[in-house]
Design an enzyme around this catalytic site. Sequence first.
Site, PDB file in Angstrom:
ATOM      1  N   GLY A   1      23.139  30.403  20.859  1.00 15.31           N
ATOM      2  CA  GLY A   1      23.473  31.581  21.512  1.00 15.31           C
ATOM      3  C   GLY A   1      24.268  33.094  20.844  1.00 15.31           C
TER       4      GLY A   1
ATOM      5  N   GLY B   1      26.010  35.145  22.520  1.00 17.34           N
ATOM      6  CA  GLY B   1      27.049  35.907  22.941  1.00 17.34           C
ATOM      7  C   GLY B   1      28.519  36.448  22.582  1.00 17.34           C
TER       8      GLY B   1
ATOM      9  N   ALA C   1      31.520  34.549  22.156  1.00 20.49           N
ATOM     10  CA  ALA C   1      31.639  33.651  20.998  1.00 20.49           C
ATOM     11  C   ALA C   1      30.654  33.616  19.757  1.00 20.49           C
ATOM     12  CB  ALA C   1      31.340  32.152  21.595  1.00 20.49           C
TER      13      ALA C   1
ATOM     14  N   PHE D   1      46.467  41.586  35.471  1.00 15.91           N
ATOM     15  CA  PHE D   1      45.599  40.749  36.712  1.00 15.91           C
ATOM     16  C   PHE D   1      46.620  39.791  37.242  1.00 15.91           C
ATOM     17  CE2 PHE D   1      40.696  40.397  34.483  1.00 15.91           C
ATOM     18  CZ  PHE D   1      40.526  41.783  35.341  1.00 15.91           C
TER      19      PHE D   1
ATOM     20  N   GLN E   1      35.289  27.978  38.896  1.00 19.98           N
ATOM     21  CA  GLN E   1      36.048  28.994  39.100  1.00 19.98           C
ATOM     22  C   GLN E   1      34.976  29.899  39.931  1.00 19.98           C
ATOM     23  OE1 GLN E   1      37.580  32.256  36.691  1.00 19.98           O
ATOM     24  NE2 GLN E   1      39.149  31.133  37.947  1.00 19.98           N
TER      25      GLN E   1
ATOM     26  N   HIS F   1      34.901  32.745  41.855  1.00 18.50           N
ATOM     27  CA  HIS F   1      35.331  33.853  41.955  1.00 18.50           C
ATOM     28  C   HIS F   1      36.256  34.902  43.185  1.00 18.50           C
ATOM     29  CE1 HIS F   1      36.870  38.302  41.023  1.00 18.50           C
ATOM     30  NE2 HIS F   1      36.720  38.314  40.091  1.00 18.50           N
TER      31      HIS F   1
ATOM     32  N   LEU G   1      29.682  40.350  40.521  1.00 13.71           N
ATOM     33  CA  LEU G   1      31.508  40.832  40.795  1.00 13.71           C
ATOM     34  C   LEU G   1      31.821  41.799  40.694  1.00 13.71           C
ATOM     35  CD1 LEU G   1      33.743  39.012  39.793  1.00 13.71           C
ATOM     36  CD2 LEU G   1      33.508  39.524  37.579  1.00 13.71           C
TER      37      LEU G   1
ATOM     38  N   GLU H   1      38.400  41.504  39.280  1.00 12.53           N
ATOM     39  CA  GLU H   1      39.734  41.761  39.546  1.00 12.53           C
ATOM     40  C   GLU H   1      40.380  42.809  39.700  1.00 12.53           C
ATOM     41  OE1 GLU H   1      41.379  38.335  38.352  1.00 12.53           O
ATOM     42  OE2 GLU H   1      43.535  38.458  37.911  1.00 12.53           O
TER      43      GLU H   1
ATOM     44  N   ARG I   1      42.834  33.127  41.195  1.00 12.60           N
ATOM     45  CA  ARG I   1      41.875  32.913  41.300  1.00 12.60           C
ATOM     46  C   ARG I   1      41.579  31.695  42.423  1.00 12.60           C
ATOM     47  NH1 ARG I   1      37.642  34.973  36.445  1.00 12.60           N
ATOM     48  NH2 ARG I   1      39.136  37.466  36.779  1.00 12.60           N
TER      49      ARG I   1
ATOM     50  N   HIS J   1      31.483  31.077  39.599  1.00 13.92           N
ATOM     51  CA  HIS J   1      32.308  32.392  38.306  1.00 13.92           C
ATOM     52  C   HIS J   1      31.979  32.318  37.335  1.00 13.92           C
ATOM     53  CE1 HIS J   1      33.569  36.347  36.940  1.00 13.92           C
ATOM     54  NE2 HIS J   1      34.551  35.639  36.808  1.00 13.92           N
TER      55      HIS J   1
ATOM     56  N   ARG K   1      41.079  29.437  35.116  1.00 10.61           N
ATOM     57  CA  ARG K   1      40.909  30.245  34.453  1.00 10.61           C
ATOM     58  C   ARG K   1      41.996  31.895  35.027  1.00 10.61           C
ATOM     59  NH1 ARG K   1      38.452  34.632  32.412  1.00 10.61           N
ATOM     60  NH2 ARG K   1      36.416  34.474  34.099  1.00 10.61           N
TER      61      ARG K   1
ATOM     62  N   LEU L   1      37.114  36.178  27.782  1.00 13.52           N
ATOM     63  CA  LEU L   1      36.761  36.918  26.966  1.00 13.52           C
ATOM     64  C   LEU L   1      37.914  36.716  25.497  1.00 13.52           C
ATOM     65  CD1 LEU L   1      35.901  40.119  28.153  1.00 13.52           C
ATOM     66  CD2 LEU L   1      34.587  38.789  27.753  1.00 13.52           C
TER      67      LEU L   1
HETATM   68  C1  LIG Z   1      30.093  38.899  35.655  1.00 15.84           C
HETATM   69  C2  LIG Z   1      30.943  38.332  34.726  1.00 15.84           C
HETATM   70  C3  LIG Z   1      32.758  39.292  34.991  1.00 15.84           C
HETATM   71  C4  LIG Z   1      32.685  38.480  33.608  1.00 15.84           C
HETATM   72  N1  LIG Z   1      34.042  39.121  33.809  1.00 15.84           N
HETATM   73  C5  LIG Z   1      34.891  38.885  32.679  1.00 15.84           C
HETATM   74  C6  LIG Z   1      36.242  39.739  32.227  1.00 15.84           C
HETATM   75  O1  LIG Z   1      36.441  40.428  32.592  1.00 15.84           O
HETATM   76  N2  LIG Z   1      37.304  38.823  31.516  1.00 15.84           N
HETATM   77  C7  LIG Z   1      36.723  37.768  31.248  1.00 15.84           C
HETATM   78  O2  LIG Z   1      37.980  36.904  30.501  1.00 15.84           O
HETATM   79  N3  LIG Z   1      35.888  36.570  31.714  1.00 15.84           N
HETATM   80  C8  LIG Z   1      35.150  37.263  32.000  1.00 15.84           C
HETATM   81  N4  LIG Z   1      33.848  36.898  32.428  1.00 15.84           N
HETATM   82  C9  LIG Z   1      33.662  35.425  31.321  1.00 15.84           C
HETATM   83  C10 LIG Z   1      33.026  35.548  30.553  1.00 15.84           C
HETATM   84  O3  LIG Z   1      32.666  36.881  30.516  1.00 15.84           O
HETATM   85  C11 LIG Z   1      32.563  34.489  29.495  1.00 15.84           C
HETATM   86  O4  LIG Z   1      33.129  33.121  29.774  1.00 15.84           O
HETATM   87  C12 LIG Z   1      32.619  34.272  28.421  1.00 15.84           C
HETATM   88  O5  LIG Z   1      31.800  36.197  28.165  1.00 15.84           O
HETATM   89  C13 LIG Z   1      31.042  33.864  28.328  1.00 15.84           C
HETATM   90  O6  LIG Z   1      30.665  33.950  26.752  1.00 15.84           O
HETATM   91  P1  LIG Z   1      30.133  33.199  25.861  1.00 15.84           P
HETATM   92  O7  LIG Z   1      30.216  33.444  24.102  1.00 15.84           O
HETATM   93  O8  LIG Z   1      30.248  31.437  25.982  1.00 15.84           O
HETATM   94  O9  LIG Z   1      28.541  32.660  26.392  1.00 15.84           O
HETATM   95  P2  LIG Z   1      27.540  33.479  26.920  1.00 15.84           P
HETATM   96  O10 LIG Z   1      27.998  35.270  26.146  1.00 15.84           O
HETATM   97  O11 LIG Z   1      26.960  34.144  28.340  1.00 15.84           O
HETATM   98  O12 LIG Z   1      25.784  33.593  25.664  1.00 15.84           O
HETATM   99  C14 LIG Z   1      25.370  32.180  25.916  1.00 15.84           C
HETATM  100  C15 LIG Z   1      24.137  32.477  24.786  1.00 15.84           C
HETATM  101  O13 LIG Z   1      23.306  31.593  24.565  1.00 15.84           O
HETATM  102  C16 LIG Z   1      22.415  31.452  24.010  1.00 15.84           C
HETATM  103  N5  LIG Z   1      21.799  30.610  25.412  1.00 15.84           N
HETATM  104  C17 LIG Z   1      22.265  29.414  26.104  1.00 15.84           C
HETATM  105  N6  LIG Z   1      20.603  28.516  26.300  1.00 15.84           N
HETATM  106  C18 LIG Z   1      20.278  29.045  25.130  1.00 15.84           C
HETATM  107  C19 LIG Z   1      18.786  28.112  25.001  1.00 15.84           C
HETATM  108  N7  LIG Z   1      18.618  27.045  24.833  1.00 15.84           N
HETATM  109  N8  LIG Z   1      18.247  28.303  23.329  1.00 15.84           N
HETATM  110  C20 LIG Z   1      19.243  29.185  22.967  1.00 15.84           C
HETATM  111  N9  LIG Z   1      20.066  30.333  23.252  1.00 15.84           N
HETATM  112  C21 LIG Z   1      20.319  30.278  24.253  1.00 15.84           C
HETATM  113  C22 LIG Z   1      21.952  32.886  25.325  1.00 15.84           C
HETATM  114  O14 LIG Z   1      21.163  33.684  24.587  1.00 15.84           O
HETATM  115  C23 LIG Z   1      23.197  34.200  25.264  1.00 15.84           C
HETATM  116  O15 LIG Z   1      23.092  34.572  23.696  1.00 15.84           O
HETATM  117  C24 LIG Z   1      33.078  37.520  33.164  1.00 15.84           C
HETATM  118  C25 LIG Z   1      31.484  36.407  33.530  1.00 15.84           C
HETATM  119  C26 LIG Z   1      31.289  37.132  34.483  1.00 15.84           C
HETATM  120  C27 LIG Z   1      30.120  36.021  34.646  1.00 15.84           C
END
Ligand SMILES: Cc1cc2nc3c(=O)[nH]c(=O)nc-3n(C[C@H](O)[C@H](O)[C@H](O)COP(=O)(O)OP(=O)(O)OC[C@H]3O[C@@H](n4cnc5c(N)ncnc54)[C@H](O)[C@@H]3O)c2cc1C
Length: 611
Positions: free
Chosen positions: A24, A26, A28, A129, A249, A251, A261, A264, A295, A362, A410, A416
Amino acid sequence: MPHSVADDTCPPLHRHRYDVLIVGAGGAGLRAALELQRAGKQVALISKVYPTRSHTVAAQGGINAALGNISEDNWHWHMFDTIKGSDYLGDQDAIEYMCQQAPRIVRELEHFGVPFSRLDDGKIYQRPFGGQSQHFGQSQATRTCAVADRTGHAILHTLYQQNLAAGTQIFSEFFSLDLILEDQRVVGLVALEIATGQWHQFQADAVLLATGGAGQIYRTNTNASINTGDGLAMVLRAGLPLMDMEFWQFHPTGVAGRGMLISEAARGEGGILRNGLGDAFMANYAPKVKDLASRDIVSRAIATEIHQGRGCGPNKDYIELDLTHLDAELIKQKLPGIREISLTFTGIDPITQPIPIHPSCHYMMGGIPTNLHGQVMTQVTSDANGENQPVAGLYAIGECACVSVHGANRLGGNSLLDIVVFGKAAAEHILNQTETRTETAAPAKLSNLTIPESIIARMAAYQADKPKTNSGDNHDSVVTFKRDLQKIMQRHCGVFRDQTTLVAARSKLAELEQRLLSLPLHDPAQAFNLERIQAFECENLLAVAWATLESAIARTESRGAHARDDFPDRDDQAWLVHLLFFNQPERRLSQKPVQQQPKTVAAFPPIKRVY
Ligand SMILES: Cc1cc2nc3c(=O)[nH]c(=O)nc-3n(C[C@H](O)[C@H](O)[C@H](O)COP(=O)(O)OP(=O)(O)OC[C@H]3O[C@@H](n4cnc5c(N)ncnc54)[C@H](O)[C@@H]3O)c2cc1C
């Protein structure tokens, strides 16, 4: 589909060995990778999409930290709000750690290069928020640090660039299939190179799951289509549990009929929700904080207004978000992304007309249970309250994890924060662990890894060079399968739930389970075969749906985002506990105590929420 091919010959594997594997890319995964790579570890970062397409890129509103740049703030108030927002199901030691770390972690992001919006005095801009307060529940706080309404985009790109600079090895468009365990220790995983259809075996001292959410189990959702809960299903298949999966959750402000989305931030900047009569109805549900209630409250208020016939439009099936009284320049500068989404998907310019909205799935509050260091936890005995201990070699961070800072609900801006705080914490723990690791504790050498037959069967199913068409009248497909699953979950396990509708979904999911075994595949290609990737994703979504459904049936109370019509009250006596769901070797639930004691400050005992 994967189980039905009886070929147990392992396809050829490319083998790799790294210190740490992160699945992953993202926010994190990238935050953890940066910490580890900079400390000299060999890190492999595996992502099924190009890193900057991860769902973090879509985060709009911002990230919470008690910086106090606009009005007085204090991390204890942030902690109080988060515990209260979680409806007391959040673990207070984890919440304490996150809120305490927040100012430092946001300044660190600033130093990495995140281009935060600024105040006139040069400090980081912050917006109010939902669920934020000063002085433990008194006046509204202003705590969410933002980059206009593209905060996730800025954070993700900055972390990605820092990883490029640090030299992290990125395996982009690699699909992780399953974990490999030896002697109850996670020693690696099997992944598919999407571009070629070739299989890879990765081995490491530590595997860190950062696979994001699974909002795709619902028909209307704000999530990227890649949010299919792959990491969660991998954990279930390894015989490990998921926690608090009944809490999803919704939204309040998704674009009506579409799901995307509207952050907020729109209400934070002064937007008002209105029903079909033009009334600003949130005053009836949350007289004090109105549109900035948490929410779950706002989503239920919207659902109730629509249900009671006060919706907007010819079918009275949506609510309007009114920004027309705001200054046009403010909308252009502070909410440009929201205006763009509204123009693109509804043709409506929010400067002149209200946006039609409806609650949209959401965020997943539950996930893979971890401790404060990101170590995945399991129960070693199968009694109702088994002993909890870490799984050797396995970590989880970000939305796929449940360190339990969000509990039953949440607060906006806290995810984030969660992903960067615990991304860093897990990396630090891995560094400490591996520095002190003795040679005898090392995992088996590269050539010794044994791939279990169950995984080989799933790999072989993908590899099958003929399309699987079973019978001429089977017109099923990955697309219809996924849509049917989403409809079941939306109808039976949505904003409001009750025993009858929940239990009825059991047989429907069981039917889907049967359908999966003979799901026809039409594309024989090895390279970029997205149909077969989607088949794996369908299997993962179904596992997440089971976890959600069984946990929702078991929890006979209403708490946070879990609203039972037949049990409308919160029941702390019986249900101030976490629920664990195991799918293997048999489907079962277990319980885990909530950590109700922070480490340094006094505990916040449960009180009824008053808005
Ligand atoms: C539209 C939207 C707006 C949001 N706005 C906010 C905000 O303003 N403030 C806030 O605090 N939170 C917000 N959130 C929530 C927050 O953005 C997410 O919870 C957070 O970014 C998740 O980050 P992550 O690194 O856990 O996962 P992600 O960013 O979802 O990344 C997941 C990663 O895992 C990889 N992956 C998944 N499965 C596999 C697999 N089988 N093999 C290889 N790779 C895989 C993907 O390729 C990706 O790279 C929002 C969410 C959404 C949907």
